[in-house]
Design a protein around this motif. Structure first.
Motif, PDB file in Angstrom:
ATOM      1  N   VAL A   1     -27.108  39.229 -21.250  1.00  0.00           N
ATOM      2  CA  VAL A   1     -26.594  37.795 -21.290  1.00  0.00           C
ATOM      3  C   VAL A   1     -27.347  37.141 -20.131  1.00  0.00           C
ATOM      4  CG1 VAL A   1     -25.110  35.964 -21.584  1.00  0.00           C
ATOM      5  CG2 VAL A   1     -24.848  38.211 -22.856  1.00  0.00           C
ATOM      6  N   ALA A   2     -26.962  37.645 -18.966  1.00  0.00           N
ATOM      7  CA  ALA A   2     -27.305  36.769 -17.861  1.00  0.00           C
ATOM      8  C   ALA A   2     -28.954  36.902 -17.602  1.00  0.00           C
ATOM      9  CB  ALA A   2     -26.497  37.403 -16.566  1.00  0.00           C
ATOM     10  N   ALA A   3     -29.639  38.092 -17.830  1.00  0.00           N
ATOM     11  CA  ALA A   3     -30.973  37.908 -17.704  1.00  0.00           C
ATOM     12  C   ALA A   3     -31.543  36.994 -18.730  1.00  0.00           C
ATOM     13  CB  ALA A   3     -31.564  39.235 -17.964  1.00  0.00           C
ATOM     14  N   ALA A   4     -31.113  36.817 -19.913  1.00  0.00           N
ATOM     15  CA  ALA A   4     -31.740  35.827 -20.982  1.00  0.00           C
ATOM     16  C   ALA A   4     -31.543  34.476 -20.450  1.00  0.00           C
ATOM     17  CB  ALA A   4     -31.226  36.303 -22.277  1.00  0.00           C
ATOM     18  N   VAL A   5     -30.275  34.081 -19.919  1.00  0.00           N
ATOM     19  CA  VAL A   5     -30.167  32.669 -19.721  1.00  0.00           C
ATOM     20  C   VAL A   5     -30.884  32.356 -18.440  1.00  0.00           C
ATOM     21  CG1 VAL A   5     -28.053  32.498 -21.118  1.00  0.00           C
ATOM     22  CG2 VAL A   5     -27.870  32.972 -18.456  1.00  0.00           C
TER      23      VAL A   5
ATOM     24  N   THR B   1     -33.895  33.475 -17.361  1.00  0.00           N
ATOM     25  CA  THR B   1     -35.120  33.213 -18.112  1.00  0.00           C
ATOM     26  C   THR B   1     -35.175  31.907 -18.460  1.00  0.00           C
ATOM     27  OG1 THR B   1     -35.341  35.780 -18.109  1.00  0.00           O
ATOM     28  CG2 THR B   1     -36.983  34.239 -19.165  1.00  0.00           C
ATOM     29  N   GLN B   2     -34.320  31.528 -19.300  1.00  0.00           N
ATOM     30  CA  GLN B   2     -34.523  30.395 -20.153  1.00  0.00           C
ATOM     31  C   GLN B   2     -34.582  29.361 -18.945  1.00  0.00           C
ATOM     32  OE1 GLN B   2     -35.751  30.458 -23.364  1.00  0.00           O
ATOM     33  NE2 GLN B   2     -35.428  32.542 -22.432  1.00  0.00           N
ATOM     34  N   VAL B   3     -33.551  29.146 -18.041  1.00  0.00           N
ATOM     35  CA  VAL B   3     -33.404  28.389 -17.032  1.00  0.00           C
ATOM     36  C   VAL B   3     -34.836  28.176 -16.201  1.00  0.00           C
ATOM     37  CG1 VAL B   3     -32.513  27.638 -14.831  1.00  0.00           C
ATOM     38  CG2 VAL B   3     -30.985  28.303 -16.900  1.00  0.00           C
ATOM     39  N   GLY B   4     -35.195  29.365 -15.970  1.00  0.00           N
ATOM     40  CA  GLY B   4     -36.630  29.384 -15.562  1.00  0.00           C
ATOM     41  C   GLY B   4     -37.668  28.835 -16.233  1.00  0.00           C
ATOM     42  N   SER B   5     -37.566  28.866 -17.465  1.00  0.00           N
ATOM     43  CA  SER B   5     -38.435  28.178 -18.478  1.00  0.00           C
ATOM     44  C   SER B   5     -38.435  26.777 -18.666  1.00  0.00           C
ATOM     45  CB  SER B   5     -38.157  28.713 -19.978  1.00  0.00           C
ATOM     46  OG  SER B   5     -38.329  30.035 -19.784  1.00  0.00           O
ATOM     47  N   GLY B   6     -37.482  25.795 -18.041  1.00  0.00           N
ATOM     48  CA  GLY B   6     -37.276  24.492 -17.924  1.00  0.00           C
ATOM     49  C   GLY B   6     -36.123  23.873 -18.690  1.00  0.00           C
ATOM     50  N   VAL B   7     -35.189  24.833 -18.831  1.00  0.00           N
ATOM     51  CA  VAL B   7     -33.842  24.459 -19.596  1.00  0.00           C
ATOM     52  C   VAL B   7     -33.243  23.532 -18.603  1.00  0.00           C
ATOM     53  CG1 VAL B   7     -31.495  25.077 -20.333  1.00  0.00           C
ATOM     54  CG2 VAL B   7     -33.583  26.173 -21.370  1.00  0.00           C
ATOM     55  N   ASN B   8     -32.845  22.221 -19.246  1.00  0.00           N
ATOM     56  CA  ASN B   8     -32.210  21.103 -18.458  1.00  0.00           C
ATOM     57  C   ASN B   8     -30.801  20.954 -19.022  1.00  0.00           C
ATOM     58  OD1 ASN B   8     -33.883  20.877 -16.265  1.00  0.00           O
ATOM     59  ND2 ASN B   8     -34.868  19.340 -17.003  1.00  0.00           N
ATOM     60  N   LEU B   9     -30.257  21.717 -19.826  1.00  0.00           N
ATOM     61  CA  LEU B   9     -28.878  21.638 -20.271  1.00  0.00           C
ATOM     62  C   LEU B   9     -28.580  23.174 -20.826  1.00  0.00           C
ATOM     63  CD1 LEU B   9     -26.110  20.739 -20.983  1.00  0.00           C
ATOM     64  CD2 LEU B   9     -26.931  20.069 -23.383  1.00  0.00           C
ATOM     65  N   LEU B  10     -27.585  23.791 -19.915  1.00  0.00           N
ATOM     66  CA  LEU B  10     -27.564  25.277 -20.057  1.00  0.00           C
ATOM     67  C   LEU B  10     -26.131  25.228 -21.343  1.00  0.00           C
ATOM     68  CD1 LEU B  10     -28.039  28.021 -20.243  1.00  0.00           C
ATOM     69  CD2 LEU B  10     -26.948  28.541 -17.919  1.00  0.00           C
ATOM     70  N   GLY B  11     -26.488  25.493 -22.346  1.00  0.00           N
ATOM     71  CA  GLY B  11     -25.470  25.506 -23.271  1.00  0.00           C
ATOM     72  C   GLY B  11     -25.248  26.877 -24.105  1.00  0.00           C
ATOM     73  N   TYR B  12     -23.816  27.199 -24.102  1.00  0.00           N
ATOM     74  CA  TYR B  12     -23.376  28.363 -24.508  1.00  0.00           C
ATOM     75  C   TYR B  12     -22.869  28.562 -25.977  1.00  0.00           C
ATOM     76  CZ  TYR B  12     -24.225  30.467 -20.124  1.00  0.00           C
ATOM     77  OH  TYR B  12     -24.691  30.945 -18.798  1.00  0.00           O
ATOM     78  N   TYR B  13     -23.123  29.296 -27.018  1.00  0.00           N
ATOM     79  CA  TYR B  13     -22.271  29.726 -28.019  1.00  0.00           C
ATOM     80  C   TYR B  13     -22.263  31.061 -28.216  1.00  0.00           C
ATOM     81  CZ  TYR B  13     -20.777  29.158 -32.978  1.00  0.00           C
ATOM     82  OH  TYR B  13     -19.683  29.253 -33.835  1.00  0.00           O
ATOM     83  N   MET B  14     -20.888  31.647 -28.178  1.00  0.00           N
ATOM     84  CA  MET B  14     -19.745  31.036 -27.636  1.00  0.00           C
ATOM     85  C   MET B  14     -19.509  31.292 -26.304  1.00  0.00           C
ATOM     86  SD  MET B  14     -18.277  29.426 -30.764  1.00  0.00           S
ATOM     87  CE  MET B  14     -16.436  29.396 -30.013  1.00  0.00           C
ATOM     88  N   PHE B  15     -18.761  30.504 -25.693  1.00  0.00           N
ATOM     89  CA  PHE B  15     -18.297  30.768 -24.292  1.00  0.00           C
ATOM     90  C   PHE B  15     -16.804  31.364 -24.386  1.00  0.00           C
ATOM     91  CE2 PHE B  15     -16.910  30.390 -19.874  1.00  0.00           C
ATOM     92  CZ  PHE B  15     -18.252  30.994 -19.346  1.00  0.00           C
ATOM     93  N   HIS B  16     -16.074  30.699 -25.474  1.00  0.00           N
ATOM     94  CA  HIS B  16     -14.679  31.377 -25.496  1.00  0.00           C
ATOM     95  C   HIS B  16     -14.606  31.781 -27.157  1.00  0.00           C
ATOM     96  CE1 HIS B  16     -10.523  31.611 -25.358  1.00  0.00           C
ATOM     97  NE2 HIS B  16     -10.303  30.841 -24.237  1.00  0.00           N
ATOM     98  N   GLY B  17     -14.171  33.104 -27.114  1.00  0.00           N
ATOM     99  CA  GLY B  17     -13.828  33.509 -28.423  1.00  0.00           C
ATOM    100  C   GLY B  17     -12.565  33.011 -29.122  1.00  0.00           C
ATOM    101  N   GLY B  18     -12.211  33.549 -30.148  1.00  0.00           N
ATOM    102  CA  GLY B  18     -10.814  33.022 -30.889  1.00  0.00           C
ATOM    103  C   GLY B  18     -10.687  33.731 -32.305  1.00  0.00           C
ATOM    104  N   ALA B  19      -9.891  33.036 -33.264  1.00  0.00           N
ATOM    105  CA  ALA B  19      -9.361  33.675 -34.298  1.00  0.00           C
ATOM    106  C   ALA B  19      -9.532  32.771 -35.525  1.00  0.00           C
ATOM    107  CB  ALA B  19      -8.029  34.448 -34.035  1.00  0.00           C
ATOM    108  N   ASN B  20     -10.104  33.269 -36.803  1.00  0.00           N
ATOM    109  CA  ASN B  20      -9.821  32.321 -37.601  1.00  0.00           C
ATOM    110  C   ASN B  20      -8.675  32.319 -38.250  1.00  0.00           C
ATOM    111  OD1 ASN B  20     -12.775  32.134 -37.918  1.00  0.00           O
ATOM    112  ND2 ASN B  20     -12.983  34.178 -38.841  1.00  0.00           N
TER     113      ASN B  20
END
Length: 797
Positions: free
Chosen positions: A339-343, A345-364
């Motif tokens: 996860v950390a290497a991928a994001v 790399t994307q910040v290094g590609s110009g991402v200007n809002l770092l948005g995660y799905y999901m950051f917090h898990g849950g239960a249906n």
């Protein structure tokens, strides 16, 4: 920073994902160089038709390059947390955990079928109380991004649209019958959130319209997105940002909405039962923002609108995988590096809002006995657990802080402190690029720069693939004033490294020419500012300053530079004095310390805390929690350090009995929309083995405790009587279940059923999981069961 215009200063910053670049080898190659310099597209404003951006709390807006807050570049971190998938009584503490991890915006789908449980009966009470959830975000200083669909996907049945609306209309189109129902749902939601919009002084800053939309035809396509936006504005959804998802050939009306992007380290929705080829998220992006398959339920072959909108919209993210779900036919397990290497790399590609799905898990949730998960038999593309939605997220299904959280926090803290410097920087590509995502031999790197400031990003990690070490490496970066070659001595970029280094970083008036360390944050105490950096390799950090700079450590002069090789130490400050007499102190953390790093505000002051415990920052106290270990240790800066032993019982084994032997599991059916392994029918569970045990009434003596199950099988289901409490597809991990939400059920018999996993089941498991399976036709077994307490310590400032 001091009260100066930071953007007018000579600045640069760097992120690191804790790589392990090795000491200098005995030989060197020619420095790696950038290609032709890019200045980025010209600045454009006023062409994106967004809503009201002014507020009693300032302004939020955007241009074609960046988000803006109070007129200045802004690079926030956004994390998805579904309020309807978590008990409302714990929302506040979970939001504090997200804030402590560096999240600044909480995003959430409002899944229609989670709140409309019967036709025409929308219920906003209890775990569906969206107003209270947003108010709690506001109380924690978190902004909120509304994602009301009406089709959300989110591994929900029919993408969140209630069954009766699917049956009685043409969903995801301008069908009047469908739009009438959408308007009814959105008006009901608006009644709950009115007064909480940014313009009102509230935290709601954005609205995503639809999701993964690539349908075209009569009443669909761009016209449908335009209709939904018009409807939203008519109802009263007036927000600074209107977005759509930008992947899988999305369609939208240009200028009316802004695309957001994403990418995942694996594809659990894939029909393949083997290891996937290298994912493109580990490549730096220079010509496109759109990742490959992100799991849209519909397919399209045309060129999507986001591909041609790059010059007019900023590079915003909404779904970079903080984890991935485990689905029936494909059960990948992620390492934090994945996860950390991928994001990074994307910040290094110009991402200007770092948005995660999901950051917090849950239960249906369940709806009057009906299940709401996505299944192939209900027309979805995937088979998901009925209840479990852990997502391997940085914060898990039961609020547990997972190891990936620690791998991401330094990046988030950096963006919180220095993101306004990074955001306007243009992306520069190296002269030699990998030929494609399968090229593992060519070093992957990029630079984001502006003027004489920049960041050099490197990624040498690709999930499940060994990349070669690169020896004798230096980089030449072209700045406005000329080239910079760094570091001063060649290094080895080791297999699995990912990091970035700052160039021309202004440290309160003292210029850091470059460093082999990541800036993280800035603190102050009675003696002034302290800048915190993390080493990107074992051994000393190379710090380089202009000639005339003095350091409280041995240094050498090399032409125009003063160079110091300083060992990182969490208990030692380095003083640096510029040629003009300005002083600043540096704290250099090693990689081990960085894994226990927390940053937050306590008693009105920014603090750094080093502790292996999960940490939450309150108004005047820290709350530390950790599973299984009552011995706490911490170091706070500014502040004190200490140790403490919490009271409470130790971890203990729980006796269990096999109450039913397994039968022979039926063969797996191949079919469904994916033409792949389908989850067995409910009747198959008659062949499940059953194990009975009684969780002790006193299990929650320390506040919370976790039931840990080491098991083997296909599908596990946990019951209290006839009530299913949780379920999981076996993937090789320990199944961990938080008990405090089940406090009223403790002390009575529970049952675990395990559907046998057939040896010929055509599903994907990681090699580490496969290695745990016995050589047998099928397996359904519970190996160990234990209770692990969670201890807590509160520290007043």
């Amino acid at each position: 920073m001091p009260d100066i215009d930071r953007r007018a200063a000579l600045t640069a910053t760097g992120l690191v994902a804790l790589g392990t670049a090795l000491p200098a080898p005995a030989f060197a190659q020619a420095p790696l160089a950038l290609g032709p310099r890019k200045v980025g597209p010209p600045l454009k404003t006023g062409h994106l038709r967004m809503g009201t951006g002014t507020s009693p709390n300032g302004t939020i807006g955007l241009n074609n390059l960046t988000l803006l807050r109070d007129g200045q570049p802004w690079l926030p971190v956004m994390g998805e947390f579904h309020f309807t998938r978590f008990p409302a009584r714990y929302w506040a503490e979970e939001l504090r955990k997200m804030k402590a991890a560096g999240i600044t915006i909480v995003a959430s789908y409002i899944l229609w079928n989670h709140v409309e449980l019967a036709p025409g009966q929308i219920d906003w009470t209890g775990n569906r109380n969206i107003r209270r959830f947003i108010q709690l975000c506001d109380a924690e200083g978190l902004l909120f991004f509304l994602r009301p669909g009406p089709w959300g996907h989110a591994e929900a049945r029919f993408g969140g649209i209630p069954d009766w609306i699917v049956a009685g209309s043409h969903p995801r189109s301008n069908d009047p019958a469908y739009l009438t129902q959408v308007e009814r749902f959105w008006r009901s939601l608006h009644d709950q959130v009115k007064g909480l919009f940014w313009k009102d002084g509230g935290p709601i800053i954005g609205m995503q319209i639809e999701n993964e939309y690539n349908l075209d035809g009569p009443g669909q396509g761009r016209a449908h997105i335009a209709t939904l936006k018009t409807m939203a504005q008519k109802i009263g959804y007036d927000v600074p940002l209107y977005t759509v998802t930008g992947w899988d050939q999305t369609l939208y009306p240009k200028g009316e909405v802004v695309p957001v992007h994403g990418g995942y380290p694996d594809e659990p929705w894939s029909a393949k039962t083997t290891k996937l080829s290298p994912k493109e998220n580990y490549l730096f992006r220079f010509d496109s923002r759109v990742s490959g398959d992100l799991g849209a339920q519909t397919r399209s072959n045309r060129r999507g609108d986001a591909d041609s909108d790059m010059a007019d919209t900023p590079f915003l993210g909404a779904e970079y995988g903080g984890g991935v779900p485990v689905m029936y036919r494909r059960r990948p397990l992620l390492d934090p590096k994945d996860v950390a290497a991928a994001v990074t790399t994307q910040v290094g590609s110009g991402v200007n809002l770092l948005g995660y799905y999901m950051f917090h898990g849950g239960a249906n949730p369940l709806a009057h006995g009906r299940t709401l998960e996505e299944t192939q038999r209900s027309g979805g593309y995937n088979d998901c657990p009925i209840i479990g939605y852990d997502f391997q997220a940085p914060i898990g299904q039961y609020g547990e802080v997972n190891p990936v959280n620690a791998a991401l926090r330094p990046l988030h803290y950096f963006l919180g402190q220095y993101g306004d410097w990074l955001a306007p920087m243009a992306v520069q590509a190296p002269a030699r690029l990998p030929s494609d995502k399968d090229d593992l031999q060519t070093l992957r790197w990029s630079v984001r720069s502006q003027g004489d400031s920049g960041f050099l990003f490197v990624n040498n990690h690709v999930r499940q693939y060994a990349t070669p070490a690169h020896r004798g490496v230096q980089f030449t970066v072209q700045l406005t004033s000329g080239p910079v070659t760094m570091p001063s001595r060649p290094v080895t970029i080791a297999t699995g490294d990912y990091f970035f280094w700052p160039i021309g970083l202004d440290l309160d008036g003292v210029l850091l020419s470059w460093a082999t360390a990541q800036p993280v944050t800035r603190l102050t105490d009675a003696d002034g500012p302290i800048h915190v950096l993390i080493a990107t390799a074992p051994g000393p950090v190379e710090l380089v300053f202009p000639a005339g700079t003095r350091l409280s450590a041995p240094a050498r002069v090399d032409g125009r530079h003063v160079i110091a090789d300083v060992p990182p130490a969490p208990d030692r400050l380095l003083t640096v004095t510029g040629a003009d007499g300005r002083k600043v102190r540096l704290l250099l953390l090693d990689q081990m310390s960085a894994r226990s790093l927390w940053v937050g505000d306590l008693s009105g002051q920014r603090r750094l805390v080093l502790t292996p415990a999960d940490t939450m920052f309150g108004t005047d106290r820290l709350t530390l929690r950790q599973r299984g270990d009552p011995a706490f240790r911490y170091r706070m800066m500014p502040g004190r350090e200490g140790t403490a032993i919490a009271k409470g019982p130790a971890s203990r084994a729980i006796p269990f009995t096999r109450s039913r032997a397994a039968g022979t599991a039926p063969p797996i059916v191949i079919g469904g929309p994916a033409n792949a392994a389908m989850q067995p029918l409910p009747e198959a569970h008659r062949t499940a083995a059953a194990f009975t045990f009684t969780p002790p009434k006193d299990a929650l003596e320390t506040g919370d405790a976790f039931l840990e199950l080491d098991w083997r099988g296909d599908i596990g289901r946990l019951f209290d009587g006839m009530d299913m409490l949780d379920d999981a597809f076996w993937d090789g991990r320990i199944w961990r279940i938080g008990l405090k939400r089940f406090a009223d059920r403790l002390g009575r018999p529970w049952t675990l059923t395990i559907l046998p996993l057939r040896a010929d089941t055509p599903i994907y498991l990681d090699d580490s999981a496969r290695a745990k399976l016995p050589k047998a036709d099928q397996v359904a077994d519970l190996l160990t069961l234990r209770i692990v307490p969670e201890y807590q310590l509160e520290i007043r400032a």
